[in-house]
Every structure is written in C-alpha cells, then in structure tokens.
Design a protein around this motif. Structure first.
Motif, mmCIF file in Angstrom:
data_model
loop_
_atom_site.group_PDB
_atom_site.id
_atom_site.type_symbol
_atom_site.label_atom_id
_atom_site.label_comp_id
_atom_site.label_asym_id
_atom_site.label_seq_id
_atom_site.Cartn_x
_atom_site.Cartn_y
_atom_site.Cartn_z
ATOM 1 N N PRO A 1 -7.943 -1.154 -2.709
ATOM 2 C CA PRO A 1 -7.436 -2.223 -3.282
ATOM 3 C C PRO A 1 -8.113 -3.416 -2.308
ATOM 4 O O PRO A 1 -8.180 -4.342 -2.835
ATOM 5 C CB PRO A 1 -5.835 -2.283 -3.257
ATOM 6 C CG PRO A 1 -5.718 -0.825 -3.338
ATOM 7 C CD PRO A 1 -6.743 0.067 -2.581
ATOM 8 N N PHE B 1 3.546 7.708 -0.039
ATOM 9 C CA PHE B 1 3.730 8.747 -1.005
ATOM 10 C C PHE B 1 3.141 10.204 -0.194
ATOM 11 O O PHE B 1 3.902 11.076 -0.491
ATOM 12 C CB PHE B 1 2.912 8.525 -2.343
ATOM 13 C CG PHE B 1 3.429 7.508 -2.869
ATOM 14 C CD1 PHE B 1 4.757 6.960 -3.019
ATOM 15 C CD2 PHE B 1 2.510 6.961 -3.976
ATOM 16 C CE1 PHE B 1 5.194 6.006 -3.901
ATOM 17 C CE2 PHE B 1 3.141 5.778 -4.970
ATOM 18 C CZ PHE B 1 4.469 5.199 -4.620
ATOM 19 N N LEU B 2 2.068 9.984 0.611
ATOM 20 C CA LEU B 2 1.707 11.143 1.477
ATOM 21 C C LEU B 2 2.574 11.569 2.242
ATOM 22 O O LEU B 2 2.824 12.750 2.243
ATOM 23 C CB LEU B 2 0.560 10.592 2.110
ATOM 24 C CG LEU B 2 -0.472 11.542 2.960
ATOM 25 C CD1 LEU B 2 -1.024 12.826 1.999
ATOM 26 C CD2 LEU B 2 -1.771 10.878 3.523
ATOM 27 N N LEU C 1 -7.563 5.290 0.965
ATOM 28 C CA LEU C 1 -6.117 4.706 0.504
ATOM 29 C C LEU C 1 -6.288 3.193 0.598
ATOM 30 O O LEU C 1 -4.945 2.636 0.633
ATOM 31 C CB LEU C 1 -5.413 5.395 1.159
ATOM 32 C CG LEU C 1 -5.280 6.930 1.113
ATOM 33 C CD1 LEU C 1 -3.972 7.323 1.707
ATOM 34 C CD2 LEU C 1 -5.276 7.241 -0.318
ATOM 35 N N LYS D 1 0.905 -1.230 -0.020
ATOM 36 C CA LYS D 1 -0.160 -0.101 -0.104
ATOM 37 C C LYS D 1 0.741 1.152 0.033
ATOM 38 O O LYS D 1 0.924 1.913 1.041
ATOM 39 C CB LYS D 1 -0.840 0.065 1.175
ATOM 40 C CG LYS D 1 -2.031 -1.126 1.177
ATOM 41 C CD LYS D 1 -2.904 -1.153 2.477
ATOM 42 C CE LYS D 1 -3.751 -2.236 2.370
ATOM 43 N NZ LYS D 1 -4.469 -2.521 3.596
ATOM 44 N N PRO D 2 1.387 1.548 -1.108
ATOM 45 C CA PRO D 2 2.319 2.737 -1.299
ATOM 46 C C PRO D 2 1.765 4.136 -0.991
ATOM 47 O O PRO D 2 2.473 5.001 -0.826
ATOM 48 C CB PRO D 2 3.208 2.536 -2.516
ATOM 49 C CG PRO D 2 1.957 1.974 -3.538
ATOM 50 C CD PRO D 2 1.092 0.744 -2.417
ATOM 51 N N TYR D 3 0.301 4.281 -0.972
ATOM 52 C CA TYR D 3 -0.149 5.556 -1.164
ATOM 53 C C TYR D 3 0.271 6.366 -0.086
ATOM 54 O O TYR D 3 0.458 7.637 -0.118
ATOM 55 C CB TYR D 3 -1.614 5.584 -1.346
ATOM 56 C CG TYR D 3 -2.068 5.412 -2.865
ATOM 57 C CD1 TYR D 3 -1.424 4.460 -3.664
ATOM 58 C CD2 TYR D 3 -2.877 6.244 -3.417
ATOM 59 C CE1 TYR D 3 -1.960 4.362 -4.950
ATOM 60 C CE2 TYR D 3 -3.435 5.938 -4.723
ATOM 61 C CZ TYR D 3 -2.774 4.989 -5.468
ATOM 62 O OH TYR D 3 -3.448 4.949 -6.852
ATOM 63 N N GLU E 1 5.914 11.349 1.955
ATOM 64 C CA GLU E 1 6.833 11.966 1.019
ATOM 65 C C GLU E 1 6.547 13.332 0.804
ATOM 66 O O GLU E 1 6.967 14.304 0.516
ATOM 67 C CB GLU E 1 7.298 10.986 0.004
ATOM 68 C CG GLU E 1 8.023 9.774 0.339
ATOM 69 C CD GLU E 1 8.053 8.897 -0.822
ATOM 70 O OE1 GLU E 1 8.691 7.796 -0.564
ATOM 71 O OE2 GLU E 1 7.794 9.075 -1.806
#
Lengths: 424, 424
Positions: free
Chosen positions: A413, A166-167, A410, A161-163, A169
């Motif tokens: 999936p 990314f948030l 988020l 779950k990369p979201y 970052e």
C-alpha cells in the motif's frame, strides 16, 4: 540460489576489536557502568553475557545454526539490471535478507534471543515492534522454541498495516496497539496525547514494564543493544566471503539503512573488520530517514532507549527519548536513538550518516523493483536511494554493496500511495 | 540455503512420453485438431511450438535460465517440525516455490512466456489473474523483458486483496477488475450479473478479446495449457534430484494443489517420468478445493477454457465453462477446468484427485506455519491438508513430497479470518 559459502559458525563482536573501547551502558539510577545482575530481570543470561562481552568471536550454538540453515546463507545478488538502469560503471551487489521466513533480517536475532530465553526456562517474552518486522520475526522464533509472546506495536503501524499483525497471530503471538491501556507507561502517554501515532520508545516502555512485573517473563529488543548487533553480523560475515567468491578484492562502499542500527551494523561490522586488519579501505554509509535523523541531526550522548527511562542509559546518537517521528512508511526506522556500538564506530570515523527523504527512497525502490524483480522494504529503500545517487555520480568503476534488509510485499500500500502521487 | 543441485537445462514434456498420446486441442469453429497457424493471433511462435510438441526434452534458452538462476534452485525442505506436530512416521519434504521474486511458482512460466513474446517483437501482453499470483509474476517478467502488460483480475480478489494488484502496478503493469466495461465479454456478463464476484473464465475471455483485437499484442495464460505445464516442470525436475541427494530412493506420494493444474503437473510429471521408466512407483494426488472440484466432480470432455468460447476446445476435467465458484480465499484454485495433460494422466491412472474444504486447509496451514515458519499460500494449504491427513494415517514410514507453490504473506487477512472463526 546455490551458494558455496557456509553459514557462519561464530558471530563477530566488534567491541573486542576496536582501537578505542566503546563507552559502557550506565545504570539508570546510579549512572555507574551496568553489571550483569542489573540486567537479569530483563534479559536471558546468555544474552547479558553477550551484551557485556569483549570476545571478538562468539560461537553460534547448534540449535540456532540449525534454524539459520533453513534460510541462510542468504543471497548476494549482482544487480546488473539495476546498474544498467542507473547507467553507472559501478558493480552493485545486494545482500538480500528478504528470503527469511518473515521476509527480513530480524529473524537472525529473534532466533538467538528465543533460544537463550528457552534455555533459561522463560515462559513468555514481551517486545515492541514498529512496522512489525521484529514482532513477526520473534513470533516465528517463539513458535520454534515453544515460548509465549506478547507484542506492543506502534499504533501508526498497527492501524494502517495489519498484515504483519496477522502474521504474528498466525505464529501464535498476541499483539496490542501502543500506547495501550494495559501499562502505566501507556496510560500516561494516552492521557497526555490521546491521538498519538505512537513511537518505538513508548512501545519499549510498555513491553519492559510488563516483563519486569512478571518473574516468568523476559523482555527482548529487536535492535540497538550489543547482543542484537552481534547476532546480525551473520549478514556481513557471509557478504564479505560472498563478495570475495564473486571475484572482488573489496567493497569500496557499503550502504545500509539504519533505524536502531542492527541491520547496518550487522552488515557493516565484518567489513570494518577487514579495514581494522588492513585488508580493505571500505567506507560505510548508514542511511537514515530525513524524518528521524539520529546520526546526522542528533546528539551523541547518554540517553534512555525508551520514553519512560526504564532501560539502561546508552551512549548513542539520539534525538531525545521523547522524540516522536512522523508516521513515515519505513516504520522500522522510526527510533529516536542509534545502536551504541554503531554510534561509536561513527565517532571513530569508520561510518558516516546520510539522511534520505521518503519519496526519494520510493523512487529508487521502484527503479530497483522493475530492474531486479525484488520489491524492497521501505526501510531498505533508503539505502538503495543513497547507493543509487552515489553510483550515478561515479565515472570510474567501484564496488558497492547494498544491504537489502527485507522485501516490501507487506508494504505494497505504501508503494501504491507513492505511485499514485499521494506522498510528499 | 546452499544446494548442490543445478538449475535444469531442459524442461520435461510428458506429452512425448506417455503410453497413450493425449487428445489434441480442437479448433472452436471446425472442431478439427488445432494447428500452429490457428494459434498465431494469440500466442508467441515459440510457445505454440511447445504447445504442440511431442519432444520429451526441450532446451531452456539461456536468457530464461539466467532469470531462473536468480531464484532457483528452490529449496526442498525436510519438514521435521511438521512431522513432529503430526506425530507421523513419514518423512515429509516440501518443495518451496515461495522464494521466487513474487513468492510463487508462477514466475517459472511467466519468464518463459515473456521471453518468447519479446523474441517475436510483441509490445504488449494481456492476461487474466485470480488472486494475483500469475498477474504479478507476469508483471515481473514483462519488466525484465521490456513488454507492456494489461491484466484482468477476478473482481472478488481485486476488491478484497489489493496487495498483488499494487505489486503488478509497482512492476509497471495495469490492472482492471473483471468483468470490466472495457470488453464485449465483460459488458455481457455485467448486464446479466452486475454483482458477480467474477471468475477466471470471464477474465480469460476479456484478456483474449483485447489481444485478438490488437496486432501488436498477444495473450498469455498462467496455467492449463501444455506449454505452461512444460515450463513448470523445473519444479519437479529439481525435486527428483534433491530427494535423491537427500538419500531417499523414491517419493511414495506427492501432493500438490491443482487449480488450472500447472503447479501440480510441474511438480508431478518428473516423478511420473520415474514411474514410466520403472524407477519408482510414486503415487500422485491432485488436491483441489471442495468449492471447485473439477477432477473429483467434473466431467472429462472437450470444453472451452473461457466463458465466451474464444479459446480452443480442450479435453479436460471440467465443471463447465460458465461455472462460477464461491469466492474462496484460494483464488488461484477457482478455475472450472483442469490442464488437459494433467486430466489425461488422471485418466491413465497416474494421478488421483482429492477435494479439501477451505477450513481444513487453513487448519493444516497454521500447524505448518507454527512448525516450519513458512506461512503457506491458501492454494498450497490444500495440498498440505491432504498430505497431513495421509501422514497422520500412517503406521510405517513413507516419503511424502508436498508442493508448496507459494507463500501466503499477501493472504494474511484470510488467516486472520480463519483464526477469528469467521470462515465456515
């Protein structure tokens, strides 16, 4: 979303209000009650004071209230369509923390922790995160108060779950998968279990190790500890007032999900205050995942908060400091222990635990999403499932409050997996 | 988030208020002004009435206001930290639609369209979607009003950003990538351009074709048409009142992103009403992507809304019905035309266009996220970039309003690409 309830001016500290004082944290070396000085290398001074305080009402500093004011008060929603879908006589209210900037309740403590660290001149914070709610909340708060942030994220979530990574970052923080090669704790676990999905207990060890080794850095924890629970009481303080403003005399039952316990405690403790003051007889249900059932299956004893044993010993419901739960979608509930204050209220009989299977949580969440429009976080879905089951069993009206700790946008999936029949 | 401004009771229809009446839509066969009967196979009767109306104030039915009430009024945020980051004397206000259940302004029209279709007994709706904001908003609304939904999603977004597709499915809708083999329009495009990323124009053709072929189905459009623009005016109506409540006499400049135009028009038209009534001299800037610059580079002429030519002819700024823009991250701005009502106000001088490069949009969005905590949708980021550039140029205070049409939490991979230097 207009609302006449004000943002609270004080947090509520139940430690000063219970008929039996909660057991103290112990020093991991001496096993004596821990003192402020012992915690100084780890936490900001304002937070240590709160951790050990028995004052019942602790004022919220203005800079924190200012940030709270940008997203609080959060709504208390009467879930009429959900009631209809369940064919229940219950009146169901949902306290919704998903309107915060990062979409979860975690911001409530992140803002406070960043603020107190900024006062102490701390340049960098370290922390762990599971699904990423805490990490992203703290990244938001660090951006607000100008502090660097390094996050160890449980590998199961980091990979799948990369979201939220990314948030973090996007807010300017740095994220490492845990276990990592960057710490002794991480290297030790990797040597033994190279394919481990990781756990919050491991990630805590890594973040603590780095903070201890850097005089300009401090560590922050997103749940479990007394000061974190304290900050989250804004949820319940608002909800008690909002429920009264909605014309209800009391909540009959409050359901919240419990991983480390700060969400449930933050919602529930102000309701327990009503019980302590003989103004209500509200029951509280702490809903945990069947894959990580610390209250319903764990022992109540002193244990460490992390896998290595760097943290103080906490008296809590625990599955053991080296317990590594299955990588369920509710990453925020994958913690081996439970907030000591919450564990204590369980022992005193104010709160009971209930375990819910992941697929039952998603089934209830889909019903909720189609009825109310809000897609719940997988964590919160556990509370919704337990509340739905209870509501369906009623033949007379009762007032139910559900803690909706965050949205699940988020985690879509996971919903896709559930709807495709890929879970359980 | 307390707010004393009430949810509007009426939408504002600028068509009845302008000094020059807007050019009518034309029948695609006869090229005569279109009549209600011509639109009946496509749209619900209540929506057709609104499409052709010149009444300035149109009452919002109670069931729609009820759903609006679950997330409106949306906040008007004074972006003090962003002002500081820009070192501008401007006072910047952000009207934030990301608090809606699906995180964008699209819900405002989706709820209205689902309601009017439910009144007509429509069993199924079809629609197109780009990044998925409109599709997910309509899926939410269809779940609310018990209508089936079939969505054609532009393939570029379908493949690269599955989260909103999962969101549509969670609400119970069905999603097809466009172009698809399910329609004549789709098969025709695929035969010529098998690797096309798709476009909104193609997806519209597919959704319209299916609706026309099914007596129990109707089509819905998420932007462009007069009735969609009408529904979105709740944004600007609230913002005008909120700005006054904040003590400002007027907005000097309003910036909004413009793809099909409903977001910008919904925000701007109530501000233009103030200009029309001589109560303000507010300037409006419609910010579009450099990759799809219909106002700044297109022609103002009659054109179809879709690639095949099934829709009425609309007088608008257009890049041509067969224009297929690059697959930029702001999928919601990839439309060849512009709302006729908005195009008309551009021609009358109330609105000017400005094109922004994608990387400039992300740069401004990251600054905004770190200052204010909210990660903007890539679409909205275009407005933020144009407003930031203007704010930086000021030496005297002005009041700037930015339309923040949605949050970007489902677009975080785009931020990751930007931060990794993978864009432009």
């Amino acid at each position: 979303m207009s609302d006449s309830i004000a943002v609270p001016t004080h947090w509520y500290n139940i430690a000063g209000d219970l008929p039996v004082a909660p057991p103290p944290h112990l020093h991991p070396g001496t096993r004596e009650p821990i003192a402020a000085d012992d915690l100084a290398p780890l936490f900001a001074s304002g937070l240590i004071e709160q951790e050990l305080s028995t004052e019942t009402d602790i004022e919220i500093p203005e800079p924190i209230r200012e940030v709270y004011g940008t997203y609080r008060t959060t709504p208390l929603i009467r879930a009429r369509s959900f009631e209809k879908a369940l064919a229940t006589p219950a009146r169901i209210y949902v306290k919704y923390e998903g309107v915060s900037p990062v979409g979860s309740h975690k911001v409530n403590s992140a803002v406070a922790q960043a603020y107190y660290n900024s006062i102490d001149g701390v340049a960098k914070l370290t922390t762990e995160t599971g699904a990423g709610q805490w990490g992203s909340a703290l990244a938001f708060a660090c951006a607000k108060f100008g502090i660097d942030l390094e996050v160890w994220q449980v590998r199961a979530s980091y990979d799948s779950k990369p979201y939220r990574r990314f948030l973090i970052e996007t807010y300017g923080g740095t994220v490492h998968p845990s276990p990592s090669e960057l710490t002794e704790a991480g290297r030790k676990v990797l040597a033994e279990l190279p394919d481990t999905p990781g756990s919050l207990g491991i990630a805590v060890s890594e973040a603590v190790e780095v903070a201890i080794g850097d005089a300009a850095a401090r560590y922050t924890l997103g749940s479990v500890l007394n000061h974190v629970v304290l900050h989250q009481t804004v949820i319940g303080l608002e909800a008690v007032d909002q429920l009264r403003a909605a014309g209800e005399t009391q909540a009959d039952v409050v359901f919240g999900c419990a991983g480390g316990g700060s969400n449930l405690a933050g919602l529930a403790f102000p309701f327990i205050r009503e019980v302590l003051r003989d103004r209500a007889d509200t029951r509280i249900v702490a809903v945990e995942p069947a894959a990580c059932p610390s209250i319903t299956q764990g022992e109540y004893r002193y244990d460490h908060g992390d896998i290595v044993g760097l943290t103080p010993l906490l008296k809590m419901h625990t599955l053991g400091q080296d317990f590594i739960p299955d990588p369920i979608h509710a990453g925020g509930l994958r913690y081996h222990g439970m907030a000591p204050l919450l564990s204590h209220t369980v022992e005193l009989g104010y709160v009971r635990g209930q375990a819910v299977e992941q697929t039952d949580a998603f089934a209830a969440a889909v019903t909720f999403a189609r009825a109310e429009g809000i897609v719940p976080a997988p964590e919160s879905s556990h509370a919704i499932a337990a509340a739905a089951e209870y509501a369906r069993s009623l033949s007379e009206p009762e007032v139910i409050v559900i803690g909706l700790s965050g949205h699940g946008q988020l985690d879509l999936p996971a919903y896709h997996s559930y709807l495709s029949g890929e879970l359980g």
